[in-house]
Each structure stands twice: as structure tokens, then as C-alpha cells.
Design an enzyme around this catalytic site. Structure first.
Site, PDB file in Angstrom:
ATOM      1  N   HIS B  77     108.552  52.507  98.306  1.00  0.00           N
ATOM      2  CA  HIS B  77     107.994  51.694  97.217  1.00  0.00           C
ATOM      3  C   HIS B  77     107.225  52.587  96.238  1.00  0.00           C
ATOM      4  O   HIS B  77     107.434  52.523  95.032  1.00  0.00           O
ATOM      5  CB  HIS B  77     107.077  50.611  97.779  1.00  0.00           C
ATOM      6  CG  HIS B  77     106.155  50.003  96.765  1.00  0.00           C
ATOM      7  ND1 HIS B  77     106.602  49.139  95.782  1.00  0.00           N
ATOM      8  CD2 HIS B  77     104.814  50.166  96.545  1.00  0.00           C
ATOM      9  CE1 HIS B  77     105.566  48.790  95.025  1.00  0.00           C
ATOM     10  NE2 HIS B  77     104.480  49.404  95.454  1.00  0.00           N
ATOM     11  N   ASP B 106     117.737  61.948  65.267  1.00  0.00           N
ATOM     12  CA  ASP B 106     117.951  61.753  66.707  1.00  0.00           C
ATOM     13  C   ASP B 106     116.939  62.630  67.427  1.00  0.00           C
ATOM     14  O   ASP B 106     116.059  63.217  66.806  1.00  0.00           O
ATOM     15  CB  ASP B 106     119.390  62.149  67.105  1.00  0.00           C
ATOM     16  CG  ASP B 106     119.848  61.411  68.364  1.00  0.00           C
ATOM     17  OD1 ASP B 106     119.282  61.671  69.436  1.00  0.00           O
ATOM     18  OD2 ASP B 106     120.758  60.558  68.261  1.00  0.00           O
ATOM     19  N   TRP B 142     103.925  58.079  99.851  1.00  0.00           N
ATOM     20  CA  TRP B 142     104.488  58.719  98.652  1.00  0.00           C
ATOM     21  C   TRP B 142     103.831  60.067  98.375  1.00  0.00           C
ATOM     22  O   TRP B 142     104.370  60.890  97.649  1.00  0.00           O
ATOM     23  CB  TRP B 142     104.385  57.802  97.431  1.00  0.00           C
ATOM     24  CG  TRP B 142     103.104  57.924  96.655  1.00  0.00           C
ATOM     25  CD1 TRP B 142     101.945  57.262  96.885  1.00  0.00           C
ATOM     26  CD2 TRP B 142     102.863  58.776  95.526  1.00  0.00           C
ATOM     27  NE1 TRP B 142     100.997  57.641  95.994  1.00  0.00           N
ATOM     28  CE2 TRP B 142     101.525  58.571  95.136  1.00  0.00           C
ATOM     29  CE3 TRP B 142     103.629  59.685  94.808  1.00  0.00           C
ATOM     30  CZ2 TRP B 142     100.944  59.248  94.068  1.00  0.00           C
ATOM     31  CZ3 TRP B 142     103.033  60.366  93.742  1.00  0.00           C
ATOM     32  CH2 TRP B 142     101.706  60.138  93.385  1.00  0.00           C
ATOM     33  N   SER B 170     115.213  66.612  85.742  1.00  0.00           N
ATOM     34  CA  SER B 170     115.377  65.574  84.715  1.00  0.00           C
ATOM     35  C   SER B 170     114.110  65.434  83.870  1.00  0.00           C
ATOM     36  O   SER B 170     114.174  65.412  82.637  1.00  0.00           O
ATOM     37  CB  SER B 170     115.720  64.256  85.401  1.00  0.00           C
ATOM     38  OG  SER B 170     115.389  63.171  84.598  1.00  0.00           O
ATOM     39  N   SER B 171     112.961  65.359  84.543  1.00  0.00           N
ATOM     40  CA  SER B 171     111.705  65.161  83.798  1.00  0.00           C
ATOM     41  C   SER B 171     111.393  66.331  82.897  1.00  0.00           C
ATOM     42  O   SER B 171     110.924  66.150  81.771  1.00  0.00           O
ATOM     43  CB  SER B 171     110.531  65.000  84.759  1.00  0.00           C
ATOM     44  OG  SER B 171     110.618  63.797  85.428  1.00  0.00           O
ATOM     45  N   HIS B 254      97.451  64.730  90.111  1.00  0.00           N
ATOM     46  CA  HIS B 254      96.502  64.106  89.208  1.00  0.00           C
ATOM     47  C   HIS B 254      96.993  64.056  87.766  1.00  0.00           C
ATOM     48  O   HIS B 254      96.983  62.994  87.158  1.00  0.00           O
ATOM     49  CB  HIS B 254      95.085  64.640  89.314  1.00  0.00           C
ATOM     50  CG  HIS B 254      94.166  63.607  88.749  1.00  0.00           C
ATOM     51  ND1 HIS B 254      93.803  62.486  89.441  1.00  0.00           N
ATOM     52  CD2 HIS B 254      93.702  63.439  87.498  1.00  0.00           C
ATOM     53  CE1 HIS B 254      93.119  61.683  88.644  1.00  0.00           C
ATOM     54  NE2 HIS B 254      93.036  62.229  87.468  1.00  0.00           N
ATOM     55  N   GLU B 256      99.935  63.897  87.023  1.00  0.00           N
ATOM     56  CA  GLU B 256     101.009  62.906  87.116  1.00  0.00           C
ATOM     57  C   GLU B 256     100.505  61.485  86.860  1.00  0.00           C
ATOM     58  O   GLU B 256     101.162  60.704  86.175  1.00  0.00           O
ATOM     59  CB  GLU B 256     101.670  63.000  88.494  1.00  0.00           C
ATOM     60  CG  GLU B 256     102.574  61.836  88.873  1.00  0.00           C
ATOM     61  CD  GLU B 256     103.852  61.772  88.063  1.00  0.00           C
ATOM     62  OE1 GLU B 256     104.248  62.801  87.484  1.00  0.00           O
ATOM     63  OE2 GLU B 256     104.453  60.678  88.007  1.00  0.00           O
ATOM     64  N   TYR B 258      98.152  60.664  84.953  1.00  0.00           N
ATOM     65  CA  TYR B 258      97.935  60.528  83.509  1.00  0.00           C
ATOM     66  C   TYR B 258      99.252  60.486  82.758  1.00  0.00           C
ATOM     67  O   TYR B 258      99.338  59.888  81.679  1.00  0.00           O
ATOM     68  CB  TYR B 258      97.019  61.633  82.992  1.00  0.00           C
ATOM     69  CG  TYR B 258      95.611  61.461  83.524  1.00  0.00           C
ATOM     70  CD1 TYR B 258      95.212  60.214  83.980  1.00  0.00           C
ATOM     71  CD2 TYR B 258      94.715  62.489  83.589  1.00  0.00           C
ATOM     72  CE1 TYR B 258      93.955  60.016  84.491  1.00  0.00           C
ATOM     73  CE2 TYR B 258      93.445  62.298  84.104  1.00  0.00           C
ATOM     74  CZ  TYR B 258      93.083  61.054  84.554  1.00  0.00           C
ATOM     75  OH  TYR B 258      91.827  60.870  85.058  1.00  0.00           O
ATOM     76  N   SER B 269      97.796  51.222  71.540  1.00  0.00           N
ATOM     77  CA  SER B 269      97.220  51.596  70.250  1.00  0.00           C
ATOM     78  C   SER B 269      98.148  51.260  69.089  1.00  0.00           C
ATOM     79  O   SER B 269      97.719  51.231  67.940  1.00  0.00           O
ATOM     80  CB  SER B 269      96.893  53.092  70.213  1.00  0.00           C
ATOM     81  OG  SER B 269      96.116  53.449  71.312  1.00  0.00           O
ATOM     82  N   HIS B 303      89.418  65.407  93.847  1.00  0.00           N
ATOM     83  CA  HIS B 303      88.721  64.138  94.126  1.00  0.00           C
ATOM     84  C   HIS B 303      89.584  63.209  94.972  1.00  0.00           C
ATOM     85  O   HIS B 303      89.108  62.182  95.437  1.00  0.00           O
ATOM     86  CB  HIS B 303      88.243  63.451  92.834  1.00  0.00           C
ATOM     87  CG  HIS B 303      89.322  62.951  91.938  1.00  0.00           C
ATOM     88  ND1 HIS B 303      89.210  62.956  90.575  1.00  0.00           N
ATOM     89  CD2 HIS B 303      90.536  62.426  92.185  1.00  0.00           C
ATOM     90  CE1 HIS B 303      90.307  62.446  90.039  1.00  0.00           C
ATOM     91  NE2 HIS B 303      91.121  62.111  91.002  1.00  0.00           N
ATOM     92  N   HIS B 304      90.849  63.577  95.160  1.00  0.00           N
ATOM     93  CA  HIS B 304      91.692  62.821  96.089  1.00  0.00           C
ATOM     94  C   HIS B 304      91.461  63.273  97.530  1.00  0.00           C
ATOM     95  O   HIS B 304      92.051  62.721  98.446  1.00  0.00           O
ATOM     96  CB  HIS B 304      93.169  63.010  95.745  1.00  0.00           C
ATOM     97  CG  HIS B 304      93.529  62.501  94.383  1.00  0.00           C
ATOM     98  ND1 HIS B 304      93.992  61.233  94.157  1.00  0.00           N
ATOM     99  CD2 HIS B 304      93.475  63.094  93.168  1.00  0.00           C
ATOM    100  CE1 HIS B 304      94.222  61.064  92.878  1.00  0.00           C
ATOM    101  NE2 HIS B 304      93.908  62.185  92.237  1.00  0.00           N
ATOM    102  N   THR B 329      87.795  58.191  78.055  1.00  0.00           N
ATOM    103  CA  THR B 329      88.418  56.888  78.308  1.00  0.00           C
ATOM    104  C   THR B 329      87.583  55.784  77.685  1.00  0.00           C
ATOM    105  O   THR B 329      88.108  54.834  77.098  1.00  0.00           O
ATOM    106  CB  THR B 329      88.577  56.660  79.823  1.00  0.00           C
ATOM    107  OG1 THR B 329      89.113  57.843  80.407  1.00  0.00           O
ATOM    108  CG2 THR B 329      89.513  55.517  80.099  1.00  0.00           C
ATOM    109  N   LYS B 332      88.278  55.452  74.087  1.00  0.00           N
ATOM    110  CA  LYS B 332      89.504  54.703  73.806  1.00  0.00           C
ATOM    111  C   LYS B 332      89.284  53.202  73.907  1.00  0.00           C
ATOM    112  O   LYS B 332      89.663  52.448  73.004  1.00  0.00           O
ATOM    113  CB  LYS B 332      90.598  55.119  74.796  1.00  0.00           C
ATOM    114  CG  LYS B 332      91.114  56.481  74.490  1.00  0.00           C
ATOM    115  CD  LYS B 332      92.264  56.811  75.398  1.00  0.00           C
ATOM    116  CE  LYS B 332      93.151  57.822  74.744  1.00  0.00           C
ATOM    117  NZ  LYS B 332      93.915  57.303  73.625  1.00  0.00           N
ATOM    118  N   ARG B 451      94.569  51.392 104.518  1.00  0.00           N
ATOM    119  CA  ARG B 451      95.863  51.209 103.859  1.00  0.00           C
ATOM    120  C   ARG B 451      96.973  51.724 104.770  1.00  0.00           C
ATOM    121  O   ARG B 451      96.698  52.417 105.754  1.00  0.00           O
ATOM    122  CB  ARG B 451      95.873  51.951 102.519  1.00  0.00           C
ATOM    123  CG  ARG B 451      95.699  53.441 102.636  1.00  0.00           C
ATOM    124  CD  ARG B 451      95.462  54.106 101.290  1.00  0.00           C
ATOM    125  NE  ARG B 451      96.688  54.262 100.526  1.00  0.00           N
ATOM    126  CZ  ARG B 451      96.902  55.261  99.658  1.00  0.00           C
ATOM    127  NH1 ARG B 451      95.975  56.181  99.453  1.00  0.00           N
ATOM    128  NH2 ARG B 451      98.024  55.336  98.975  1.00  0.00           N
TER     129      ARG B 451
END
Lengths: 293, 526
Positions: B77, B106, B142, B170-171, B254, B256, B258, B269, B303-304, B329, B332, B451
């Protein structure tokens, strides 16, 4: 119509077949590697080879297609700039790939191994293998049965030093070749460029003999703990990149011989030169942080 | 006359006939469509897995699935939603909109664009095929922490590794294409500080992608070596360290997260000014805030890992660096609210999703700030509070922004207005479902429910039941979205080229539906 139009290529069959080839490569590699221990990877090997064959054909065809488009003058200066941005960012992504492995090396050297040896703030990890002493290069691993450490490591002041000289000189020779290309001195470019290829091949030869020495005489292998792991992943991926770079140099040398490049239009040549400088710079990092310090 | 016909034939031709159009296309709109449909298919696939998780958690005790399969579901998932749903959806929106927004014919490298997309279905076919392999699919979460993903992994982990490599290729190619398009394909007069914010946020996102996807490739390569070739990167017996895995993974991970939110900021926006009928408040501060967030994303990864045993200075540094993110943040969120302040607001579906984004993303941001406090995190770590936090920023955050963007640009893509009432029904069902699902998770997390566990203590039963009911409401609401999109493609009241009430941006100067090739001649931007 006075302004230049940006060339948007028509539909193309290359990408989707390249995806299929990549899938075969990846699925084949997975099956092959999973079957290594049980000798059941034959299907995997077959798929891998099929994928590799298909991918080589596609790359040859696709590049040929783009080269022909370029020779037909389809790429405006703006398209040329797109290629330049593309290649620069691709090299940046390659640098970040090596950053991951250099980061791993610095982390184990400055934090993980000393902690295991009882030094520093997290020295409590020493309770796992009491009596283990931190050292770098790590010749005695915490668990010598599972990961027998190397007897010795490669001496930086012999082959690696020669290899450093070779790669740095090759960066100079390719620059001389590039200048000769811009000055339209054909024999000079063929000579300097050919010399670059030769230097690349010698480097690879020395690297291979260094690996043989490491495995046969020093007991320095992938299994010999974190020193062997970081040593081989860094030098191994660098070696792969030099191999790829040498192939690119050879192809571009043939294109020089065929007269594909003009003094003001030779982006393909520059891209390969940039790539070559990149593998050179990575090597300097390797020489300093893997071999010397 | 002769020359005009020639131009028509070479430059203004429409799409090729038949199914091969989609395989061989080099057109940014076709490729955008492919990305968006692929993403939606993955969204439903990953969603079914989420519903399986929620069905199991409806009541305490083991009801429907075995614990190992439960683990496979949480893992797949997460992977599918991150790499298959959210990221491709943003790339799809970028493909459709960026060339039109900057006034380009293009994408900069159209063939590579096709390749970036077509790698994905193959990568996910390989990833999903692991469900049917001996030993089952990856079951290590994950985040695939070593040694769960190395020493104790099922054999299918090898295919997982190669699937991740394919997604990475790909990315990276997609991101290179986007950067080249933005930097090189802008119409004359479209200076950097005139770029729409969706373009700006994607420029920064693409930079993040190129910087960290290779690091992900590096970490899965080290895993592969540890599993099959005897190295000891993540094994302390050889002098390595399992914590090294977490450092390298989160150095990728991290930025990622963002990557999954910055384009959402861009979409919101674009939408809020249109429906508030005001200019975006603080355009340049938005650009600088996005850049600051991107910079900070590289120095907060640990921080993870507060509970893994970091040195005290590490805990302090990563705690304070993380809290700094609240500043840009906050800029924003302030700007979005200030844009709406005294605006002539109307509440069409894109605006509803955008406002819900601002409110609910902010809730996710605040719980993130709570998690950033290292001593408090020792309590929250690995509980449902974390699950609540990142689902608030990713579902009513990223996913709502994607939906807002789809509603906003759908008339431009199809030439038809979508049925507004149906859109509003979709929004309210999703809004209620999402909050029912994830809000109670804060409480059960703070109360200590871990979890990734298929069973739980009795005192968590009521909130879990509410969450499961919410999840099914949210999941089935997405079928409304699917029907709405198909209906809009097939017909509806014709959209004007402006679509909305005087929106800004080059995409609104071309007819709806946008012609197959836009801006073969660059527009003049004043």
C-alpha cells in the site's frame, strides 16, 4: 517564419521497446540472482541476456536516429541547450549516486566502527562483541567467522597512484583533443582522443589486476567486512562508469573519424568529455578517501 | 498558400489513429494523460490494499487475513501510493500543464518523456507480481528497514529492488525533462519571476528528485549486495550498521516527502487566486519559501530516527532544523489565507479541495511539529499518531491537491465542464471520509496503539471501527470521481477558453480542449 522552430520528434517506437528491454533486464537479473545459491537461475540468465541484447540494439538504433536528425540540422540552438541541460543534470544524478556510497563510508569510519569498538557517545555497542577494537582499515571484524577480515589492504602508492596519474592525464588529453576539434586540427584530435581511449583501457586493466591481487593475495573480498564492502562498491561502480565512459570515447572517436563534428556543432563530443571528467573527479575522491586516508 | 499547408502538415497534425498512439507518442498531453490514468489505477489498487488493512482492523483480534499478509498489504500500500499514485499524478499534471504554462511547444525532450512513462507500468507489474511469488510480497514496510529487508526478507525482495531501480530511472529522466523544459523552453518575456507557482514548485521538486532518487538506488544496491553477495553494509558483525540503512534511506526519504507536497503547494497557489478573484498574495515570498523548504529537506532526515540511538547533539540538531521548516511553511499558509482575505470567493469543486487542503494540511503540519520534538517523539514513535500525521499531509494534502488540480484543469483538457453537483458530492464524501479515517488515529496513537500490527488491545476498538468506516466511505467516494471524469470526457457543456472567471496564465489563452500542439509559435509574454 523568421524564428526557429523547436524540433518535436514524431511518434517513436524506441522508448516502449526500451522499456520492454529494461523489464527483461531487471526481471532476468532478479531471477538469476535469486537462483544463484540453488543453481536455478538459468531462465533468469536467458531473460537477462535477451534484455541486454535487445537494449544494445535499441541504444544503437536510437542514438543513430538522433545522430541522423542532428546531421540533418533538425536541432536548433535551443534544442542543443536542452541536450546540455539534460546531460548536466544526468551527471549530477550520477554524482548523487556516488554520494550515497561515500556517505556510507564516512559514516562507518567516523561513527559506526568506533562505536562498535567502545569509543564515543554510543560506545555501549561494544557489548555486542566485547573486546572488539575499532581500527581503519578494518582488518579484524567483530565476527571473524562470518566476515573474515582482509590480511592487508591495497597499497595506495603503487597501482592506485599510477591509476590516478593515468586518469588525470586522460582528462588533459581529452581537453587537448577538444581544443584540436575546435581548431579543426584533424590529426591532432585523432591522436589525443585515441590516447585518451588507451589511457582508459590501461586504467581498467590495472583496476582488474588490483582486484585479482585483492582476492588472491590479500584476502580482501566482498565478504571481508565493511572495509571490503565499501572498497568494492565504490571502486566497482567507478570501474563500471569508466568502462561505460571508455565505450563512449570509442564510439565518439569513430564519429570523429567519420567527420561527424564541426568546430561549432559537436555537442555529442562535449557530452562524452564532460562524462569523462566526471569519472576522473570521482576517482580523485576515491584515491583520497578509499586508498590514502 | 503552399507553405501554409506544409506547416499544417508538419506541425499541426493531430494525434495518430488507433491504440499505437499511446505507445509511441511524443506529445506532452498524451503522456500527461497516460501518467494520470496510470496513477489513478494505482490509486485504486493501493486503495484496495488500504481497505483490506482497515477491514482487518475493524475489530480487535485476527478476522480476515493472516499477519504476514497484513504486513505485505501495509508494505505494498505504501510503496504503490508513494511511487505509483502520488508521484506519477504530479508528473502527469506537470506534463499536461508545464509546456502550456511556460509557452512551449512541448517538453524539452519528448522521446525521453515517453520512456519515463512507459518504464512505470513494467516496474509496477514486477512489483505487483511479487504478491504471487513463493514467500509472498515484500512485508517489511514501505521504509524497508534493514535487517527486516535483508536478513529476514522474503526472496521476492530481489524483484522489489529491481522494481525500485526502474522507478528511479523513470523519475530521474522525468525530472531532467521537467528542469530542461522550465529552464530552456520559456516563451520570450517569461522571466523566472513571472513563472506560475506550479512551474516554480515543480522546478524545485525536479531538483529534489534528481538529487535523491540516485541515493535510493544506492541504498537498494547496498541491500542487494548484503543479501546476495556477502557484504556487511547493514550488518554489525562485519563492522557495518543497520542504522546506516536508515540514514541513507531517510536522506532520500525526507526530500521524497517534499517531492510529494511541493507540487501540491503549486496547484493550490494556482487555484486559490482564481476563485478568490485576487492576485496571489506574496508571490516572491512563495518562491523563496519553497526554496527554503527544499534546502531544509536535506538536513532534517534523522528526525525519522530519534529513537534509534543517535548522539545527543544529533537529536538536538535534527530537532531544531526540523522545527525551522515551520517558518517557510507558515509563510505559505499565511499567503494562501491572505489571498482569500476579502476576496470575492466562490466555492467550485477545485476551490473546495484547495481550501480543505489548506486547513487539513496545516493539521498534518502541526502534528509534524509535535513529532519534531525529540523527547516527545519517544512517545509518539511508531504509533498511530505518526500514521495520522503523514496521512493528513498526504491524503487531504497531496491527494486533495491532485484532485483539485484535476477539477481545475479538466475543462481545459476535455473541453467540457464537469458536472458541478457531482464534483461537490465527491468532495464532501471524501472530506468526511478522510477525517473520519485519520482523525481518530491521533487519539489511538497518543494512547499507544503501535502501527503495522494486525491486532490491538480492546480499548482501541471504537476509534478503529470509526476509522475503518471512514476509510470505506473515502474509498468508495473515489468511484464518483471515476464516473465524473469519464462523463466529462464523453460530453458536457462546452468550456470556454478561459474556463473560469478571468484566471491568469497562458493555459487559459488557448481554446478548450487545448489543441494537440500548443504554442508552436511562442506567445509574447508581457
Amino acid at each position: 517564419m523568421s524564428h526557429e522552430t523547436y524540433y518535436v520528434p514524431a511518434q517513436s517506437r524506441w522508448p516502449i521497446f526500451a522499456s520492454i528491454a529494461l523489464f527483461l533486464l531487471a526481471y532476468g537479473a532478479g531471477t538469476l540472482i535469486n537462483g544463484l545459491k540453488t543453481q536455478t537461475g538459468d531462465t533468469g540468465l536467458l531473460l537477462l541476456l535477451a534484455g541486454a541484447f535487445m537494449m544494445s540494439l535499441i541504444l544503437i538504433g536510437w542514438f543513430r536516429h538522433v545522430i541522423n536528425e542532428g546531421m540533418d540540422g533538425k536541432f536548433s540552438p535551443q534544442a542543443d541547450l536542452s541536450f546540455r541541460w539534460g546531460m548536466s543534470w544526468f551527471i549530477f544524478s550520477e554524482i548523487m549516486f556516488f554520494v550515497a556510497f561515500f556517505g556510507a563510508l564516512f559514516y562507518v569510519r567516523t561513527l559506526a566502527v568506533p562505536w562498535l569498538g567502545g569509543e564515543g557517545e554510543k560506545g555501549v555497542s561494544n557489548m555486542l562483541w566485547q573486546g572488539f577494537e575499532a581500527q581503519w582499515p578494518l582488518l579484524t571484524t567483530p565476527d571473524m567467522e562470518q566476515f573474515p577480515g582482509a590480511r592487508a589492504v591495497i597499497d595506495p602508492w603503487h597501482l592506485p597512484l599510477i591509476n590516478t596519474a593515468i586518469l588525470i592525464s586522460s582528462s588533459f588529453t581529452i581537453t587537448l583533443a577538444h581544443h584540436a576539434l575546435k581548431a579543426e586540427r584533424r590529426s591532432a584530435i585523432i591522436l589525443w582522443h585515441g590516447l585518451t581511449v588507451v589511457l582508459g583501457v590501461i586504467f581498467l586493466f590495472f583496476q582488474a589486476s588490483e582486484y585479482i591481487e585483492a582476492y588472491q593475495e590479500l584476502g580482501l573480498t566482498l565478504e571481508s567486512g565493511i572495509y571490503g564492502a565499501t572498497f568494492f562498491i565504490l571502486t566497482g561502480f567507478h570501474g563500471l562508469h569508466v568502462t561505460l565512459g571508455t565505450l563512449m570515447l570509442i564510439i565518439i572517436w569513430i564519429r570523429v573519424l567519420k567527420g561527424h563534428f564541426t568546430p561549432d556543432s559537436h555537442f555529442g563530443y562535449e557530452a562524452v568529455a564532460w562524462y569523462w571528467h566526471f569519472v576522473d573527479v570521482v576517482w580523485v575522491g576515491l584515491f583520497l578517501f578509499v586508498y590514502v586516508f | 498558400m503552399n507553405t501554409i499547408t506544409k506547416v499544417e502538415h508538419t506541425e499541426h497534425h493531430g494525434p495518430a489513429a488507433g491504440i499505437s498512439r499511446w505507445f509511441y507518442t511524443t506529445n506532452h498531453k498524451d503522456i500527461g494523460t497516460l501518467y494520470l490514468w496510470f496513477s489513478f489505477a494505482m490509486f485504486l489498487t493501493g486503495g484496495c490494499m488500504a481497505l483490506m488493512i482497515r477491514a482487518e482492523l475493524f475489530q480487535p483480534g485476527l478476522q480476515l487475513i493472516q499477519p504476514d499478509f497484513f504486513n505485505q498489504m501495509t508494505t505494498m500500500h505504501g510503496l504503490i501510493m508513494v511511487f505509483g499514485a502520488v508521484m506519477p499524478a504530479f508528473v502527469g499534471l506537470a506534463n499536461w500543464m508545464l509546456p502550456m504554462m511556460v509557452g512551449a511547444p512541448d517538453m524539452a525532450l519528448p522521446r525521453m518523456n515517453n520512456w519515463s512513462f512507459w518504464i512505470l507500468p513494467f516496474a509496477f507489474a514486477m512489483m505487483l507480481s511479487t504478491l504471487f511469488m513463493d514467500g509472498g510480497a515484500p512485508n517489511f514496510g514501505w521504509t524497508f528497514y534493514a535487517p527486516l529487508s535483508t536478513t529476514y526478507a522474503p526472496p521476492s525482495v530481489t524483484y522489489f529492488i529491481f522494481a525500485v531501480h526502474m522507478m528511479g530511472i523513470s523519475s530521474i529522466m522525468g525530472a531532467i525533462n521537467i528542469i530542461a523544459t522550465i529552464l530552456n523552453m520559456r516563451a520570450p518575456g517569461m522571466t523566472m519571476m513571472k513563472l506560475p507557482l506550479f512551474v516554480w514548485t515543480w522546478l524545485i521538486t525536479a531538483f529534489l528528485l534528481i538529487a535523491v532518487m540516485p541515493v535510493l538506488a544506492g541504498v537498494v544496491t547496498m541491500m542487494l549486495m548484503d543479501i546476495h553477495f556477502g557484504t556487511s553494509f547493514f550488518n554489525a558483525a562485519g563492522g557495518g550498521d543497520p542504522v546506516l540503512f536508515q540514514h541513507v534511506f531517510w536522506f532520500f526519504g525526507h526530500p521524497e516527502v517534499y517531492i510529494m507536497i511541493l507540487p501540491a503547494f503549486g496547484i493550490v497557489s494556482e487555484i486559490i487566486p482564481t476563485f478568490a478573484r485576487k492576485r496571489l498574495f506574496g508571490y516572491s515570498s512563495m518562491v523563496y519559501a519553497t526554496s527554503s523548504i527544499a534546502f531544509l529537506s536535506f538536513i532534517v532526515w534523522a528526525h525519522h530516527m530519534f529513537t534509534v540511538g543517535l548522539p545527543l547533539m544529533g537529536e538536538l540538531f535534527f530537532m531544531y532544523a526540523t522545527m525551522l521548516i515551520a517558518v517557510p511553511t507558515g509563510v505559505k499558509v499565511f499567503n494562501w489565507v491572505a489571498t482569500m482575505f476579502r476576496g470575492s470567493m466562490t466555492f467550485e469543486t477545485p476551490m473546495l479541495f484547495a481550501i480543505a487542503f489548506v486547513v487539513l494540511f496545516t493539521i498534518g503540519g502541526f502534528s509534524g511539529l509535535m513529532l519534531a520534538i525529540a523527547p516527545a517523539d519517544f512517545q509518539y514513535h511508531d504509533t498511530y499518531f505518526v500514521v495520522a500525521h503523514f496521512h493528513y499531509v498526504l491524503v487531504p494534502g497531496a491527494v486533495f491537491a491532485i484532485m483539485a488540480g484535476v477539477y481545475y484543469w479538466l475543462p481545459k483538457w476535455t473541453g467540457h465542464y464537469y458536472p458541478e453537483t457531482m464534483g461537490k458530492v465527491h468532495f464532501w464524501c471524501s472530506f468526511v471520509g478522510v477525517n473520519l479515517t485519520f482523525f481518530p488515529m491521533h487519539f489511538i496513537g497518543l494512547a499507544g496503539m503501535p502501527r503495522r500490527i494486525p491486532d490491538y488491545a480492546l480499548q482501541f476498538a471504537d476509534f478503529n471501527m470509526i476509522a475503518s468506516i471512514g476509510a470505506f466511505i473515502f474509498g468508495f467516494s473515489q468511484l464518483i470521481f471515476l464516473v465524473l471524469i469519464i462523463k466529462t470526457i464523453r460530453g458536457g457543456s462546452p468550456a470556454t477558453s478561459e474556463v473560469w472567471d478571468e484566471p491568469t496564465g497562458l493555459e487559459w489563452t488557448v481554446p478548450s480542449p487545448a489543441p494537440y500542439h500548443t504554442f508552436t509559435t511562442p506567445p509574447e509574454v508581457k
